[in-house]
Design an enzyme around this catalytic site. Structure first.
Site, PDB file in Angstrom:
ATOM      1  N   HIS A 140      39.499  45.192  53.928  1.00 27.67           N
ATOM      2  CA  HIS A 140      40.718  45.879  53.496  1.00 27.67           C
ATOM      3  C   HIS A 140      41.578  46.326  54.674  1.00 27.67           C
ATOM      4  CE1 HIS A 140      42.904  49.143  51.113  1.00 27.67           C
ATOM      5  NE2 HIS A 140      43.086  48.049  50.397  1.00 27.67           N
ATOM      6  N   ASP A 147      48.266  40.244  72.721  1.00 29.56           N
ATOM      7  CA  ASP A 147      48.042  40.208  74.174  1.00 29.56           C
ATOM      8  C   ASP A 147      47.240  41.393  74.693  1.00 29.56           C
ATOM      9  OD1 ASP A 147      49.456  37.849  74.305  1.00 29.56           O
ATOM     10  OD2 ASP A 147      51.341  38.767  74.937  1.00 29.56           O
ATOM     11  N   LYS A 321      48.558  55.460  53.090  1.00 23.58           N
ATOM     12  CA  LYS A 321      47.278  56.104  53.379  1.00 23.58           C
ATOM     13  C   LYS A 321      47.459  56.898  54.674  1.00 23.58           C
ATOM     14  CE  LYS A 321      46.399  51.675  51.720  1.00 23.58           C
ATOM     15  NZ  LYS A 321      46.492  51.922  50.315  1.00 23.58           N
ATOM     16  N   ASP A 326      48.209  70.666  60.294  1.00 20.25           N
ATOM     17  CA  ASP A 326      48.890  71.561  61.218  1.00 20.25           C
ATOM     18  C   ASP A 326      50.025  70.815  61.918  1.00 20.25           C
ATOM     19  OD1 ASP A 326      47.246  73.590  60.349  1.00 20.25           O
ATOM     20  OD2 ASP A 326      45.770  73.276  61.922  1.00 20.25           O
TER      21      ASP A 326
END
Length: 428
Positions: A140, A147, A321, A326
């Site tokens: 997934h 490079d 996702k 903070d």
């Protein structure tokens, strides 16, 4: 799209040394690397031009692994770029998931292979009665390294449904471009996953990293690669989420497409809100799969009553996702917060400690939640019809326990196998 599917091709064992193992079964843990340059890439409009530009400029190597490639305008442009790179002498290695890329035609794959692209399929399997059967333990990850100098990692596949002109089903998603010392680790990981040997890390470095992995400091531009496999690193991504939630002091924002995590993670999200942390979840309100919405809503009462803010993104399917804690810590990657990603699939995220990146991600998610989402009310938690509630309850608990149930059954180990065009098959 051509009708000649993957089952018309054949695969043979990889003839390299060392022998290919299941991708992900790598006993390596990567440390924090500083002095990196990071750029958030939102949706295909930002991602595809950057990654295609990097591939076109490649001089020595392209490493690519992805869950999905469609034979649309994005997939065809990708094919042209990879073929051109291979023909001009760039070592080009492409690893595709056998389920996610199961609709690619033999002609598409053969053109890559004939041009010199080292093409590998993760767990290929023929259809049964016209249905793909290799549903679980998927490759997934979405990683590109060019490079050994520039890397891209996130949730965006090579498909036109990541572009706004795809229509109402176009996905909202994120990736990150990395340049700097952390690329060496991402490159090392991608090499190992492709079956090519890479430089090993020493055991004492791995142990020291384990103890210090959450040692926040004042330096920006820090990146650490984390991954989930079905061996020694099967909970690494979930463990990181648990750690940062426990340490959160001011704010937590999580935008995740498929949200039905385990009870430990739900409890830490609730506990953070209870101790005064501003916790905001951005979840699917217009899902590409209805069961995702039904299952996620089973968690709403539990979280809303603790003070967690929940916003449903309703303009189009959310596929992101990403998360931030903070003003410094962020993560971008391929891992959803559901049983498939946390317990079965092969996943990879980058952890980022950088104030400017955190601030930019926060601004983008702030705009998303305030201008394009519907806020859930604790007093009016969406329950839907009684059958929706019942189905959602059953789906949630089935998916929560599915990985354990799957573990009871005999299972093969999925493997990377090179694509080989079958003699005499139709290349259309």
């Amino acid at each position: 799209m051509s009708s000649a599917p993957l089952e018309k091709s054949t695969v043979e064992p990889v003839s390299i040394t060392p022998p290919v193992r299941e991708p992900g079964t790598v006993d390596v843990e990567y440390r924090w690397q500083g002095n990196n340059r990071l750029e958030l890439l939102e949706n295909g409009e930002e991602y595809f031009p950057r990654v295609f530009e990097a591939m076109r400029a490649a001089k020595s190597e392209i490493l690519l692994e992805t869950f999905i490639v469609f034979e649309d305008k994005v997939g065809k442009e990708l094919q042209e770029i990879l073929i051109d790179a291979a023909r001009r002498g760039v070592r080009t290695t492409v690893s595709l998931d056998g389920f996610g890329c199961g609709e690619l035609s033999t002609g598409y794959l053969t053109a890559l292979s004939d041009a010199g692209v080292h093409l590998q399929i993760f767990d290929p399997a023929p259809k049964r009665l016209g249905i793909r059967t290799n549903w679980f333990r998927r490759l997934h990850r979405k990683i590109v390294v060019v490079d050994g100098l520039i890397a891209f990692i996130g949730g965006i596949n090579f498909s036109g449904d990541h572009l706004a002109d795809f229509g109402p089903e176009a996905k909202q998603d994120y990736s990150v471009e990395v340049q700097g010392p952390a690329v060496a680790d991402i490159h090392h990981f991608a090499l190992l996953q492709s079956g090519r040997p890479g430089r090993a890390r020493f055991w004492w470095q791995r142990r020291r990293q384990r103890r210090a992995e959450m040692a926040f400091d004042d330096h920006d531009g820090q990146v650490r690669l984390v991954f989930r496999d079905n061996d020694r690193h099967n909970t690494d991504i979930e463990d990181v989420y648990l750690q940062v939630l426990r340490r959160a002091q001011r704010r937590v924002v999580i935008a995740n497409a498929y949200f039905f995590p385990g009870y430990r993670l739900l409890r830490e999200i609730r506990n953070a809100a209870r101790r005064g942390v501003e916790v905001r979840l951005i979840l699917q309100g217009q899902p590409d799969m209805l069961v995702a919405k039904l299952a996620a809503r089973m968690t709403y009462d539990y979280l809303l009553k603790a003070g967690v803010q929940i916003h449903e993104y309703c303009e189009r399917p959310l596929h992101g996702k990403v998360a931030l804690v903070d003003e410094e810590w962020s993560t971008v990657g391929s891992s959803n917060l559901d049983p498939l990603s946390l317990s079965l699939n092969l996943e990879a995220n980058v952890l980022i400690r950088d104030r400017a990146f955190n601030r930019h991600l926060f601004e983008r998610l702030e705009d998303l939640s305030h201008n394009h989402c519907k806020a859930m009310d604790a007093a009016k938690s969406p329950r839907g019809r009684i059958w929706h509630m019942t189905v959602g309850f059953l789906v949630f608990h089935f998916l929560r326990h599915f990985p354990a149930m799957a573990g009871w059954l005999p299972a093969h180990k999925p493997r990377l196998k090179p694509f080989t065009h079958a003699a005499g098959s139709d290349p259309s």
